[in-house]
Design a protein around this motif. Structure first.
Motif, PDB file in Angstrom:
ATOM      1  N   ASN A 250       0.810  -0.793  -0.054  1.00 15.61           N
ATOM      2  CA  ASN A 250       0.401   0.003   0.065  1.00 15.61           C
ATOM      3  C   ASN A 250       0.895   1.066  -0.173  1.00 15.61           C
ATOM      4  OD1 ASN A 250      -2.278  -1.216   0.683  1.00 15.61           O
ATOM      5  ND2 ASN A 250      -0.765  -1.775   2.558  1.00 15.61           N
TER       6      ASN A 250
ATOM      7  N   SER B 216      -0.960   8.602  11.158  1.00 13.77           N
ATOM      8  CA  SER B 216      -2.189   8.132  10.197  1.00 13.77           C
ATOM      9  C   SER B 216      -2.124   6.061  10.087  1.00 13.77           C
ATOM     10  CB  SER B 216      -2.495   8.378   8.983  1.00 13.77           C
ATOM     11  OG  SER B 216      -2.992   9.628   9.648  1.00 13.77           O
ATOM     12  N   ILE B 217      -0.325   6.209   9.524  1.00 16.26           N
ATOM     13  CA  ILE B 217      -0.637   4.409   9.692  1.00 16.26           C
ATOM     14  C   ILE B 217      -0.707   3.743  10.308  1.00 16.26           C
ATOM     15  CG2 ILE B 217       1.534   3.267   8.578  1.00 16.26           C
ATOM     16  CD1 ILE B 217       2.039   5.297   6.315  1.00 16.26           C
TER      17      ILE B 217
ATOM     18  N   GLN C 165      -3.626   2.391  10.814  1.00 19.04           N
ATOM     19  CA  GLN C 165      -3.996   0.747   9.972  1.00 19.04           C
ATOM     20  C   GLN C 165      -3.493  -0.500   9.879  1.00 19.04           C
ATOM     21  OE1 GLN C 165      -5.366   1.867   6.483  1.00 19.04           O
ATOM     22  NE2 GLN C 165      -6.568   3.317   7.682  1.00 19.04           N
TER      23      GLN C 165
END
Length: 582
Positions: free
Chosen positions: A367, A385-386, A389
């Motif tokens: 990704n 933000s990752i 995930q």
């Protein structure tokens, strides 16, 4: 070339090398007896072999080098030394001149009278290479008009000359036929020729620069800029506008820098271009970055690692969590090394996320995220933000500031494997660089798995490799003072390498694997020179030491090693370790 090859006829040699079958040769000889054509011409005309193959086999028979003429290989100024009329009569065309040696493509390179005539006219030593007569006469005609007819030459380029850009498109955008925009324009043809030549020669960048005398177009091959073409005066603004159109940029804005990107099709494959414009005193300068997947080598074993350094780097990557840094100057191949590491790590049961600026190549099972500073989507914000995930492996294109460094270190300490690039001179210098970014030494010692410093060294051209003896000073700088009088390899220069002696590049790698002893030194805030001494005692070679081994193996020459490695490496000469490893 063997004596056997020199005695064989063309048809027999083609069969022996498996280029054609005996049946094809028999049919061609029958047709030759009826038409009286030359066998090679007949085979090319029937599509059984290509013109390039014919030239290669004829060169093998004659024991000479060969070339396929193309735009960019011929220096227009050197062409004038012989002139169009004499070139056509002698079936020979000058290619380029280095000092007093003139390289000439000839239909009959073994003809002594022709060689003598060229020497007399030009006053140069002549180095002949074989080219087909039709290929020579075609380019003599193209270059006969000189600079004043460059427009006419470009306009008359045939479709086969311009197997360049069949279409262009932006990601998720429409496909556009370039020829519909301004059909037959010499500017379009000129830009297309520049793009095609750069793609064929595996260039990484094209520079289109304003000059007092017009325009200068250069391209970077194997990390070194070289001239590509010099269009006549008055064409610069049109060339810049054409490139801006391709890059979907504002052609009316000439006062501010701009950036654009486009995907083109060249030689049957898709290639990404990144276009950047910059206003200068004499006009706008354009730089086109060429991202060709055909040139991307993502297997670690293909990058140039020696077996010992590859094993060390692999051990660093196999740790379940921690920080792995790849360092080096711009253009040293850091991103390629990271992609290679990701290629080793990727699998259906691993979640890999990258954050890059920009995303250079798209990889399966990964990704990839592109930062956008203009809207506040920075490396640090993307990293935070990752982390939500559920990633296993995170790749950060570049650690540029304290905020990004701190988030990367925290991610490494909380169970993630984090790969990133950093700008330092060598592997031990990564610790000082993180310290400069206000990262505490106890965090660095806990998070850092290892660091790789790298450079790209040009490799010796296999077509013109020969023995040479380096000077005593070069040997001393390389830590090989006891190798005086011993032969090394280097390239002499030939048409295949544009007379540079080099073709292609490979990596020079210094791998610092952080072990418990090194962790203690980092925790105690040991200076960089103490880390270097520790690595030296452990048998880890410096960048220069690694490069010297490549020269001893005949992959590059010592001068190139000294050019790409830093003077800091001279503090711990390569000689003892290099000789032991050799």
């Amino acid at each position: 070339m063997t004596q056997e090859a020199s005695r064989m006829r063309l048809g027999d040699l083609l069969v022996k090398d498996g280029v054609i079958t005996s049946q094809q040769l028999s049919r061609a000889l029958t047709e030759q007896s009826r038409t009286g054509q030359m066998l090679g011409e007949l085979l090319v005309e029937q599509g059984i072999i290509t013109a390039a193959t014919l030239a290669q086999m004829l060169a093998k028979m004659l024991g000479v080098r060969h070339c396929q003429l193309r735009h960019g290989l011929i220096d227009p100024a050197v062409f004038k030394l012989l002139g169009a009329e004499e070139s056509e009569r002698l079936k020979a065309i000058p290619l380029f001149k280095v000092r007093d040696t003139l390289t000439v493509a000839m239909a009959e390179p073994q003809s002594l009278p022709t060689l003598d005539r060229i020497r007399t006219i030009t006053g140069c030593r002549v180095r002949p290479v074989l080219a087909l007569e039709g290929n020579i006469l075609e380019f003599v005609k193209k270059y006969a008009g000189g600079d004043v007819n460059v427009d006419a030459f470009l306009t008359s380029l045939s479709e086969s000359d311009l197997e360049v850009v069949e279409r262009e498109s932006i990601d998720d955008g429409p496909t556009t036929d370039l020829d519909r925009l301004v059909a037959g324009s010499p500017i379009i043809n000129l830009v297309n020729v520049a793009l095609l030549t750069a793609v064929r020669d595996k260039a990484s960048d094209i520079h289109i620069e304003p000059d007092k005398k017009g325009t200068r177009i250069r391209y970077r091959v194997d990390g070194v800029l070289r001239d590509l073409m010099k269009p006549p005066q008055g064409m610069h603004a049109s060339i810049v506008s054409r490139v801006k159109v391709i890059g979907k940029m504002d052609i009316a804005e000439k006062r501010l820098p701009q950036e654009g990107r486009v995907r083109i099709v060249a030689e049957g494959r898709e290639i990404d271009l990144r276009v950047s414009s910059m206003p200068t005193l004499l006009g706008e300068k354009i730089v086109v970055r060429i991202l060709d997947k055909a040139n991307l080598r993502i297997r670690l074993a293909d990058l140039g690692f020696r077996s010992e350094t590859l094993q060390a780097f692999t051990r660093v990557l196999e740790r379940p969590h921690g920080l792995v840094l790849v360092t080096g100057p711009t253009g040293s191949g850091k991103t390629t090394t990271l992609y290679s590491a990701l290629d080793l790590l990727r699998s259906p049961d691993v979640n890999i996320v990258t954050v890059e600026d920009p995303v250079e190549y798209q990889l399966d099972l990964i990704n990839q995220i592109q930062v956008q500073d203009a809207i506040g989507f920075t490396f640090a914000r993307a990293l935070r933000s990752i982390l939500r995930q559920d990633p296993d492996v995170i790749m950060v294109g570049e650690i540029r500031d304290q905020e990004t460094a701190r988030v990367a270190v925290q991610a490494a300490l909380t169970g993630h494997l984090v790969l990133a690039t950093l700008h330092t001179n060598d592997a031990p210098g990564t610790v000082a660089r993180l310290t400069d970014m206000s990262i505490e030494n106890y965090l660095i010692s806990s998070a850092l798995n290892g660091a790789v410093a790298q450079r790209l060294a040009r490799t010796i051209c296999p077509s013109c490799a020969s023995k040479y003896y380096p000077t005593e000073q070069v040997l001393a700088d390389a830590g090989l003072a006891d190798h005086v009088g011993k032969p090394f390899r280097r390239g002499e220069g030939c048409p295949q390498c544009h007379d540079t002696g080099y073709k292609g590049r490979l990596g020079v790698y210094e791998v610092m694997e952080v072990n418990p002893a090194l962790k203690r030194l980092i925790y105690a805030a040991a200076p960089t020179h103490e880390l270097r001494e520790h690595l030296k005692r452990d048998g880890v070679l410096s960048l220069r030491g690694e490069g010297v081994l490549l020269a001893l193996d005949g992959k590059t020459d010592l001068e190139e090693v000294l050019r790409v490695t830093h003077v800091e490496d001279q503090e711990s000469p390569a000689a003892p370790n290099a000789r032991a490893a050799a």
